[in-house]
Design a protein around this motif. Structure first.
Motif, PDB file in Angstrom:
ATOM      1  N   LEU A  39      -4.567   3.662   2.770  1.00  0.00           N
ATOM      2  CA  LEU A  39      -3.250   3.394   3.382  1.00  0.00           C
ATOM      3  C   LEU A  39      -3.660   3.623   5.101  1.00  0.00           C
ATOM      4  CD1 LEU A  39      -1.290   6.149   1.325  1.00  0.00           C
ATOM      5  CD2 LEU A  39      -1.121   3.459   1.063  1.00  0.00           C
ATOM      6  N   GLU A  97      -0.126  11.511   1.413  1.00  0.00           N
ATOM      7  CA  GLU A  97      -0.218  10.123   0.903  1.00  0.00           C
ATOM      8  C   GLU A  97       1.208   9.366   0.739  1.00  0.00           C
ATOM      9  OE1 GLU A  97      -2.683   9.295  -2.466  1.00  0.00           O
ATOM     10  OE2 GLU A  97      -4.191  10.361  -1.510  1.00  0.00           O
ATOM     11  N   ILE A 136       2.788   6.356   3.002  1.00  0.00           N
ATOM     12  CA  ILE A 136       3.320   5.149   2.117  1.00  0.00           C
ATOM     13  C   ILE A 136       4.639   4.514   2.804  1.00  0.00           C
ATOM     14  CG2 ILE A 136       4.124   4.211   0.137  1.00  0.00           C
ATOM     15  CD1 ILE A 136       2.294   5.885  -1.385  1.00  0.00           C
ATOM     16  N   ASP A 138       5.039   1.413   4.476  1.00  0.00           N
ATOM     17  CA  ASP A 138       6.071   0.245   3.894  1.00  0.00           C
ATOM     18  C   ASP A 138       7.235   0.009   5.067  1.00  0.00           C
ATOM     19  OD1 ASP A 138       7.366  -1.294   1.657  1.00  0.00           O
ATOM     20  OD2 ASP A 138       8.871   0.308   1.783  1.00  0.00           O
ATOM     21  N   LEU A 146      -1.612  -1.994   0.747  1.00  0.00           N
ATOM     22  CA  LEU A 146      -0.356  -1.359   0.077  1.00  0.00           C
ATOM     23  C   LEU A 146      -0.655  -1.474  -1.427  1.00  0.00           C
ATOM     24  CD1 LEU A 146       1.581   0.930   0.566  1.00  0.00           C
ATOM     25  CD2 LEU A 146       3.282  -0.852   0.935  1.00  0.00           C
ATOM     26  N   TYR A 172      -3.635   0.158  -2.951  1.00  0.00           N
ATOM     27  CA  TYR A 172      -3.509   1.379  -2.867  1.00  0.00           C
ATOM     28  C   TYR A 172      -2.867   1.777  -4.237  1.00  0.00           C
ATOM     29  CZ  TYR A 172      -1.442   6.132  -2.657  1.00  0.00           C
ATOM     30  OH  TYR A 172      -1.081   7.445  -2.908  1.00  0.00           O
ATOM     31  N   ASN A 173      -1.738   1.066  -4.603  1.00  0.00           N
ATOM     32  CA  ASN A 173      -0.673   1.273  -5.929  1.00  0.00           C
ATOM     33  C   ASN A 173      -1.776   1.026  -7.006  1.00  0.00           C
ATOM     34  OD1 ASN A 173       1.505   2.235  -4.431  1.00  0.00           O
ATOM     35  ND2 ASN A 173       2.147   0.040  -4.222  1.00  0.00           N
TER      36      ASN A 173
END
Length: 475
Positions: free
Chosen positions: A275, A381, A385, A389, A442, A445-446
């Motif tokens: 991130l 985190e 995020i 985003d 991103l 990460y997900n």
């Protein structure tokens, strides 16, 4: 028999290079990215101290510089009466080149090649941080070492500590990065030789295999490829000389990725770093926004000049003297409605938009070189995020608005002023690359977090996975 040996060698070399490529991507290039980021950060600390001490001047053209490929700054001699001017320009360029290398360059095996590795090596060795001394034979090393000594005079202990720590990091990282680049260089040399074998020399006899004959064939079978005489001569020795078998065996052994003894370690997975890398990437879009702000301001001046008469000029002068807010300028721009797929009209308050864009740009700059990054590093985190985003979506929205504004200026300026309008297509392209890459991080990460959740369901703790220690290669 000899032809069979060469065919077998080509096949073995291809397999070994594939394994080495995988190792370079997984281990060495990740390490290089971290090394270069530390290198840039250490130099930027020194560079800012030089500016603060007035050892060099701010480069007024720094933001106008367009970089599309790594270029080593000028190293030649300069007149003493132009010393500060030349050092200011060269170190500003060096700082910009490092920023481009760290934040925008594609450090991947498929993108890099012998020429690009040479450029990166030249940039890292532009100043000899390992043998950093005013007595250096390198003009730039000598000049920067003298500036560094001057910067230590009359400063507080914190500044002295920053200088000392920066020099230590620059020296250490130079050696580490050069070792990594050496590994890459070996790979590209042998990959080049493999291609020449596959496309040219594989069917050549010993009598036909000469540098001149190979050079003649290259334009038709390897168009655009450079001719490296040194590597061509290596091929001839390895494939046609009496000790060719030994030479080829040595190459395969040196390229082979050697597995270390398996060491079971507890590897703590740090998803937050993915991130934070996304934060740095989206922060890097500030370079494009800075250039866009300058160009749009110039374009607005062109647009206003066509309607300014004497009284309008007097009113503008009065506003400047009294620091009054500029008159509202409303542009009717056209944007695409993504949900309906049709263009829609939108009123844009130009000066308000520019103020908002400038504020946003300052925030983005702080992601890369300011305190915001440190604050974000301390967040959870989930908080990062949301922040990442939000900024990705905002940059995407600005990208769309800026594209429409660019089209508006080009379509509505009078013909005689058309050449004065500065387009922002290159900056818009760079902006898109920034938010696309940040979005990919991103997504990565997900994906990794989802995989970790699946492992938990299977009764495996993903934060303490037992894995083998990283492999290493002997060269």
């Amino acid at each position: 028999m000899a032809e069979m040996d060469i065919s077998n060698y080509i096949e073995n070399l291809q397999q070994v290079l594939l394994a080495r490529k995988d190792w370079l991507e997984r281990v060495e290039l990740l390490k290089l990215k971290d090394e270069l980021r530390v290198f840039q950060s250490a130099f930027t600390s020194l560079y800012n101290i030089f500016l603060k001490k007035k050892s060099i001047d701010e480069d007024p053209y720094k933001q106008e510089t367009k970089i599309s490929e790594i270029e080593v700054p000028e190293t030649g001699a300069f007149q003493e009466n132009r010393r500060i001017e030349q050092l200011s320009i060269r170190l500003s360029n060096f700082d910009s080149q490092l920023d481009f290398l760290v934040n925008f360059y594609q450090l991947g095996v498929d993108f890099l090649n012998l020429d690009r590795i040479k450029r990166i090596v030249g940039l890292i060795r532009y100043i000899d941080w390992v043998s950093f001394s005013p007595d250096s034979q390198s003009l730039m090393t000598k000049a920067v070492a003298e500036m560094t000594n001057h910067s230590k005079v009359g400063v507080d202990s914190l500044t002295l500590s920053i200088i000392g720590e920066s020099l230590t990091k620059l020296s250490k990282i130079t050696g580490a990065a050069m070792n990594t680049l050496k590994e890459l260089n070996i790979y590209y040399r042998e990959s080049y030789k493999l291609t020449v074998r596959q496309k040219i020399t594989k069917t050549m006899s010993a009598g036909e295999a000469s540098p001149e004959n190979i050079r003649k064939k290259m334009p038709s079978v390897m168009p655009g490829s450079p001719f490296y005489r040194e590597l061509i001569e290596e091929i001839i020795k390895e494939d046609y000389s009496d000790n060719g078998v030994d030479l080829r065996d040595n190459i395969l052994n040196n390229l082979m990725v050697k597995e270390e003894k398996q060491k079971v370690v507890k590897q703590v997975v740090n998803y937050k770093n993915i991130l934070l890398e996304g934060i740095i990437v989206i922060g890097g879009s500030s370079n494009s926004f800075t250039e866009i702000l300058s160009k749009l301001s110039d374009n607005q001046t062109v647009m206003e000049s066509r309607k300014k008469g004497f009284f309008e000029a007097i009113k503008e002068l009065i506003r400047q003297i009294t620091n009054a807010e500029p008159e509202e300028v409303i542009y009717n721009i056209e944007k695409m409605d993504d949900t309906k797929g049709v263009p829609i009209k939108e009123k844009l308050n130009f000066h308000q938009f520019m103020d908002d864009l400038e504020k946003k740009n300052k925030i983005l700059i702080s992601f890369v070189r300011g305190p915001a990054y440190q604050k974000l590093s301390a967040m959870t985190e989930e908080a990062i995020i949301g922040y990442l985003d939000k900024n990705i979506r905002e940059v995407m929205a600005l990208h769309k608005t800026l594209g429409s504004l660019d089209e508006y200026f080009k379509a509505n300026v009078i013909a005689s002023d058309r050449e004065k309008i500065k387009g922002i297509k290159p900056e818009l392209s760079a902006l898109k690359n920034s938010y696309v890459k940040a979005n990919q991080l991103l997504y990565e990460y997900n994906a990794q977090k989802e995989q970790a959740e699946q492992m938990k369901k299977l009764g495996v703790n993903p934060s303490q996975v037992e894995v083998a220690a990283p492999t290493s290669a002997s060269t």
